[in-house]
Design a protein around this motif. Structure first.
Motif, PDB file in Angstrom:
ATOM      1  N   TYR A  61       0.877  -1.173   0.000  1.00 32.77           N
ATOM      2  CA  TYR A  61       0.000   0.000   0.000  1.00 32.77           C
ATOM      3  C   TYR A  61       0.913   1.221   0.000  1.00 32.77           C
ATOM      4  O   TYR A  61       1.712   1.397   0.912  1.00 32.77           O
ATOM      5  N   ILE A  62       0.801   2.044  -1.025  1.00 30.99           N
ATOM      6  CA  ILE A  62       1.703   3.171  -1.211  1.00 30.99           C
ATOM      7  C   ILE A  62       0.924   4.470  -1.017  1.00 30.99           C
ATOM      8  O   ILE A  62      -0.119   4.673  -1.640  1.00 30.99           O
ATOM      9  N   ASP A  63       1.450   5.328  -0.152  1.00 27.16           N
ATOM     10  CA  ASP A  63       0.803   6.600   0.151  1.00 27.16           C
ATOM     11  C   ASP A  63       1.826   7.717   0.015  1.00 27.16           C
ATOM     12  O   ASP A  63       2.978   7.564   0.430  1.00 27.16           O
ATOM     13  N   LEU A  64       1.407   8.833  -0.566  1.00 23.32           N
ATOM     14  CA  LEU A  64       2.285   9.994  -0.684  1.00 23.32           C
ATOM     15  C   LEU A  64       2.062  10.892   0.534  1.00 23.32           C
ATOM     16  O   LEU A  64       0.961  11.398   0.735  1.00 23.32           O
ATOM     17  N   ASP A  65       3.101  11.079   1.322  1.00 23.59           N
ATOM     18  CA  ASP A  65       3.024  11.933   2.497  1.00 23.59           C
ATOM     19  C   ASP A  65       3.167  13.393   2.071  1.00 23.59           C
ATOM     20  O   ASP A  65       4.016  13.722   1.250  1.00 23.59           O
ATOM     21  N   ASN A  66       2.337  14.251   2.630  1.00 23.50           N
ATOM     22  CA  ASN A  66       2.312  15.695   2.367  1.00 23.50           C
ATOM     23  C   ASN A  66       1.831  16.043   0.962  1.00 23.50           C
ATOM     24  O   ASN A  66       2.092  17.149   0.474  1.00 23.50           O
ATOM     25  N   PHE A  67       1.117  15.121   0.325  1.00 28.60           N
ATOM     26  CA  PHE A  67       0.577  15.407  -1.009  1.00 28.60           C
ATOM     27  C   PHE A  67      -0.481  16.505  -0.957  1.00 28.60           C
ATOM     28  O   PHE A  67      -0.518  17.379  -1.818  1.00 28.60           O
ATOM     29  N   LYS A  68      -1.350  16.482   0.036  1.00 29.11           N
ATOM     30  CA  LYS A  68      -2.420  17.489   0.127  1.00 29.11           C
ATOM     31  C   LYS A  68      -1.828  18.892   0.186  1.00 29.11           C
ATOM     32  O   LYS A  68      -2.306  19.805  -0.491  1.00 29.11           O
ATOM     33  N   ALA A  69      -0.793  19.067   1.004  1.00 26.09           N
ATOM     34  CA  ALA A  69      -0.146  20.380   1.094  1.00 26.09           C
ATOM     35  C   ALA A  69       0.428  20.783  -0.270  1.00 26.09           C
ATOM     36  O   ALA A  69       0.283  21.936  -0.699  1.00 26.09           O
ATOM     37  N   PHE A  70       1.076  19.843  -0.955  1.00 26.79           N
ATOM     38  CA  PHE A  70       1.626  20.106  -2.292  1.00 26.79           C
ATOM     39  C   PHE A  70       0.502  20.528  -3.236  1.00 26.79           C
ATOM     40  O   PHE A  70       0.607  21.517  -3.959  1.00 26.79           O
ATOM     41  N   ASN A  71      -0.586  19.782  -3.226  1.00 33.24           N
ATOM     42  CA  ASN A  71      -1.727  20.029  -4.095  1.00 33.24           C
ATOM     43  C   ASN A  71      -2.338  21.405  -3.806  1.00 33.24           C
ATOM     44  O   ASN A  71      -2.676  22.152  -4.726  1.00 33.24           O
ATOM     45  N   ASP A  72      -2.481  21.741  -2.534  1.00 32.29           N
ATOM     46  CA  ASP A  72      -3.043  23.040  -2.148  1.00 32.29           C
ATOM     47  C   ASP A  72      -2.118  24.188  -2.547  1.00 32.29           C
ATOM     48  O   ASP A  72      -2.573  25.240  -2.997  1.00 32.29           O
ATOM     49  N   TYR A  73      -0.834  23.989  -2.389  1.00 30.39           N
ATOM     50  CA  TYR A  73       0.159  25.037  -2.635  1.00 30.39           C
ATOM     51  C   TYR A  73       0.403  25.268  -4.131  1.00 30.39           C
ATOM     52  O   TYR A  73       0.453  26.402  -4.584  1.00 30.39           O
ATOM     53  N   TYR A  74       0.562  24.190  -4.871  1.00 34.38           N
ATOM     54  CA  TYR A  74       0.942  24.312  -6.281  1.00 34.38           C
ATOM     55  C   TYR A  74      -0.229  24.249  -7.257  1.00 34.38           C
ATOM     56  O   TYR A  74      -0.057  24.577  -8.413  1.00 34.38           O
ATOM     57  N   SER A  75      -1.371  23.791  -6.872  1.00 36.84           N
ATOM     58  CA  SER A  75      -2.595  23.695  -7.679  1.00 36.84           C
ATOM     59  C   SER A  75      -2.944  22.235  -7.974  1.00 36.84           C
ATOM     60  O   SER A  75      -2.075  21.357  -7.947  1.00 36.84           O
TER      61      SER A  75
END
Length: 171
Positions: A61-75
């Motif tokens: 099971y692979i999860d990207l840590d801090n993806f939400k912050a990246f998505n919010d910050y960069y679009s």
């Protein structure tokens, strides 16, 4: 047009083409539209198939840590590009370090599944982590990459520092 057949046609060929078209439609509907990887229904079927055959498997099971912050910050657009990059990285790693029966799926969001042979799982995980760690910085601008974090408003609407994305794998 997905296919055609000219007259006169062989009824057996017509049946085979219809079956093939139905299979392609099912696979397309069961795939994640963003990454093209098999989605939840296909993932569940693959796991159940292997369990019913009593096959040895390691399910990662692979999860990207801090993806939400990246998505919010960069679009969301950059977030989508990131997910497509991860999907390609998983496929490339399967071709280089995986086995012929390896399976990759996209659960949704920043969650993926990689199924492989237990004897090969360490090699696959190390390869995934190596590629991810060496390339994830390319998704960030130079200043954020050098600083090692981005600042994003959290759920309480206060600014918070988030490290660059990392990848967690549970096997």
């Amino acid at each position: 047009v997905d296919d055609y057949i000219s007259k006169p046609f062989d009824p057996e060929e017509l049946e085979a083409r219809i079956i093939g078209l139905i299979r392609r439609i099912r696979l397309t509907r069961a795939s994640n539209p963003l990454t093209g990887l098999p989605g939840n229904l296909t993932i569940e079927q693959e796991i159940n198939k292997r369990l019913s055959r009593n096959e040895r498997m390691a399910c990662c099971y692979i999860d990207l840590d801090n993806f939400k912050a990246f998505n919010d910050y960069y679009s969301f657009e950059k977030g989508d590009e990131c997910l497509q990059w991860v999907a390609k990285m998983l496929i490339d790693t399967a071709e280089k370090a995986g086995g012929a029966e390896d399976f990759i799926g996209h659960i949704g969001g920043d969650d993926f599944v990689y199924i492989t042979d237990p004897d090969n799982v360490d090699k696959v995980c190390k390869a995934l982590i190596s590629v991810f760690d060496s390339q994830v910085g390319d998704l960030y601008n130079k200043e954020d990459r050098e600083r090692g974090y981005i600042e994003v408003a959290n759920r309480r609407d206060t600014m918070q520092r988030f490290p660059l994305m990392s990848m967690s794998i549970g096997v």
